[in-house]
Design a protein around this motif. Structure first.
Motif, PDB file in Angstrom:
ATOM      1  N   ARG A  10     -19.501 -22.136 -31.808  1.00 30.33           N
ATOM      2  CA  ARG A  10     -18.343 -23.032 -31.821  1.00 30.33           C
ATOM      3  C   ARG A  10     -17.070 -22.289 -31.443  1.00 30.33           C
ATOM      4  O   ARG A  10     -16.284 -22.778 -30.622  1.00 30.33           O
ATOM      5  N   ARG A  11     -16.875 -21.106 -32.016  1.00 28.35           N
ATOM      6  CA  ARG A  11     -15.673 -20.318 -31.677  1.00 28.35           C
ATOM      7  C   ARG A  11     -15.668 -19.950 -30.199  1.00 28.35           C
ATOM      8  O   ARG A  11     -14.635 -20.061 -29.526  1.00 28.35           O
ATOM      9  N   ALA A  12     -16.817 -19.503 -29.694  1.00 30.27           N
ATOM     10  CA  ALA A  12     -16.905 -19.119 -28.282  1.00 30.27           C
ATOM     11  C   ALA A  12     -16.678 -20.316 -27.377  1.00 30.27           C
ATOM     12  O   ALA A  12     -16.032 -20.208 -26.323  1.00 30.27           O
ATOM     13  N   PHE A  13     -17.186 -21.473 -27.804  1.00 30.24           N
ATOM     14  CA  PHE A  13     -17.029 -22.675 -26.990  1.00 30.24           C
ATOM     15  C   PHE A  13     -15.572 -23.113 -26.936  1.00 30.24           C
ATOM     16  O   PHE A  13     -15.067 -23.488 -25.864  1.00 30.24           O
ATOM     17  N   LEU A  14     -14.877 -23.084 -28.059  1.00 36.23           N
ATOM     18  CA  LEU A  14     -13.452 -23.422 -28.070  1.00 36.23           C
ATOM     19  C   LEU A  14     -12.660 -22.454 -27.194  1.00 36.23           C
ATOM     20  O   LEU A  14     -11.719 -22.858 -26.500  1.00 36.23           O
ATOM     21  N   THR A  15     -13.051 -21.193 -27.212  1.00 36.07           N
ATOM     22  CA  THR A  15     -12.415 -20.197 -26.334  1.00 36.07           C
ATOM     23  C   THR A  15     -12.645 -20.564 -24.871  1.00 36.07           C
ATOM     24  O   THR A  15     -11.724 -20.525 -24.058  1.00 36.07           O
ATOM     25  N   ALA A  16     -13.886 -20.938 -24.550  1.00 37.73           N
ATOM     26  CA  ALA A  16     -14.210 -21.320 -23.173  1.00 37.73           C
ATOM     27  C   ALA A  16     -13.425 -22.547 -22.741  1.00 37.73           C
ATOM     28  O   ALA A  16     -12.912 -22.609 -21.612  1.00 37.73           O
ATOM     29  N   LEU A  17     -13.308 -23.537 -23.629  1.00 39.07           N
ATOM     30  CA  LEU A  17     -12.528 -24.738 -23.309  1.00 39.07           C
ATOM     31  C   LEU A  17     -11.073 -24.386 -23.034  1.00 39.07           C
ATOM     32  O   LEU A  17     -10.475 -24.848 -22.059  1.00 39.07           O
TER      33      LEU A  17
END
Length: 357
Positions: free
Chosen positions: A289-296
């Motif tokens: 989730r943290r990595a995905f928010l970073t990617a977004l």
């Protein structure tokens, strides 16, 4: 999404009243201006929710405009119920301000000549209207103007069954695209029945899940042996990093695979993660989730160009931005996670293929 300051903005609310593609485009640009002012001011998930709410209202208005144009052209009203659906980042409610078209139509009942004529013209018209409003046509032709993505519900069910039974790269790729489907306009009952047909095919179907996993683990290298970020060596984006296909899409693919494996119905990646967490079966979901928010966040902050009031972007982080130590550190951490997850999935794939051979 439903915050007072956003919903009370007339530019947002007035989208539905647009009576022509030109008027709808002007309302989109006005709304886009507000959204750009809010970028990096509010949380990324809230900002994307607002962006996608805008896209949904524009699509709904475009559908109404096309129905009116069909009447004016002598085709009359729709001969039956239908559903306008979206795929890709729009299906996952992760579309940026410059995302292109990924959509389709579900038509009620068995096919007949009247439906074929009406919805063929309607599908082409709707795709053209969306292009006029600022949504580029999909290079992969995932659009309601294409027969592959515009079918009656019985035809759709047969097509889904065909994709599920073939287990080859191309039909599984279509199935993966389809699995991000989300209803936007028209008959929600048709979209619900369509979605149930898709998920039913995955129940106790290990070979299908393995085929999806085989497509999921395809991933270009983004880190070298020393764990350093690999940037583009040549071309227009030399020195930059492809954040869309380097980190965002791999995370989307991993979560989608788990979603299909467990019959999760949510379309957005964040909601899928939330539902998967309730199963209590997987570690690293918080890290994902943290990595995905970073990617977004990185994706929506890539450099963009403005032409005729509309935005376009390559989805590459610029070489100059990669000199920011914090950004580079966050990117590297996300890529290390993606690499670990892909290695784990590759081991799962080898094990599944041995069992099924």
């Amino acid at each position: 999404m439903e915050t007072a300051d956003w919903n009370e903005d007339n530019r947002y609310l007035s989208i539905a009243t647009a009576g022509s593609p030109q008027e709808l485009k002007a309302k989109r640009i006005a709304c886009q201006t507000v959204l750009l002012e809010q970028l990096n001011v509010i949380p990324i998930e809230e900002w994307l929710s607002r962006v996608n709410a805008m896209h949904d209202r524009i699509a709904w208005a475009a559908v109404n405009i096309c129905e009116a144009q069909m009447k004016e052209a002598g085709y009359g009203p729709p001969p039956c119920a239908y559903s306008f659906i979206v795929f890709g980042s729009a299906g996952r409610q992760e579309a940026t301000l410059w995302s292109d078209q990924d959509n389709g139509l579900i038509v009620e009942g068995e096919p007949d000549g009247i439906k074929k004529v009406y919805f063929e013209v309607f599908g082409v018209m709707l795709s053209d209207v969306l292009e006029e409003v600022g949504y580029e046509k999909c290079d992969g032709k995932v659009m309601c103007s294409e027969p592959l993505w515009r079918k009656t519900l019985p035809e759709w069910k047969r097509q889904l069954e065909g994709w599920m039974s073939q287990l080859e790269w191309e039909p599984i790729r279509y199935l993966i695209i389809a699995s991000d489907m989300r209803h936007v306009a028209g008959s929600e009952a048709l979209s619900t029945e369509w979605r149930e047909a898709l998920h039913a095919g995955f129940v106790n179907n290990d070979k299908l899940s393995t085929a999806v996993l085989r497509n999921t683990v395809r991933h270009k290298a983004t880190l070298n042996l020393l764990g350093q970020v690999l940037t583009e060596r040549f071309g227009d984006y030399a020195g930059g990093f492809d954040v869309k296909y380097g980190v965002y899409i791999p995370l989307v693919n991993i979560v989608r695979h788990l979603m299909l494996l467990h019959g999760v119905r949510d379309s957005s990646t964040l909601n899928r993660l939330e539902q998967l967490a309730k199963l209590g079966k997987y570690e690293h979901l918080d890290d994902i989730r943290r990595a995905f928010l970073t990617a977004l966040r990185m994706r929506v902050n890539t450099p963009y160009a403005v032409q005729d009031g509309l935005l376009s972007s390559s989805d590459y982080i610029a070489e100059s931005d990669l000199k920011n130590k914090q950004l580079l550190s966050e990117l590297r951490d996300s890529l290390l996670l993606v690499r670990r997850l892909h290695k784990a999935l590759q081991r799962q794939l080898r094990s599944a293929e041995r069992r099924q051979s």
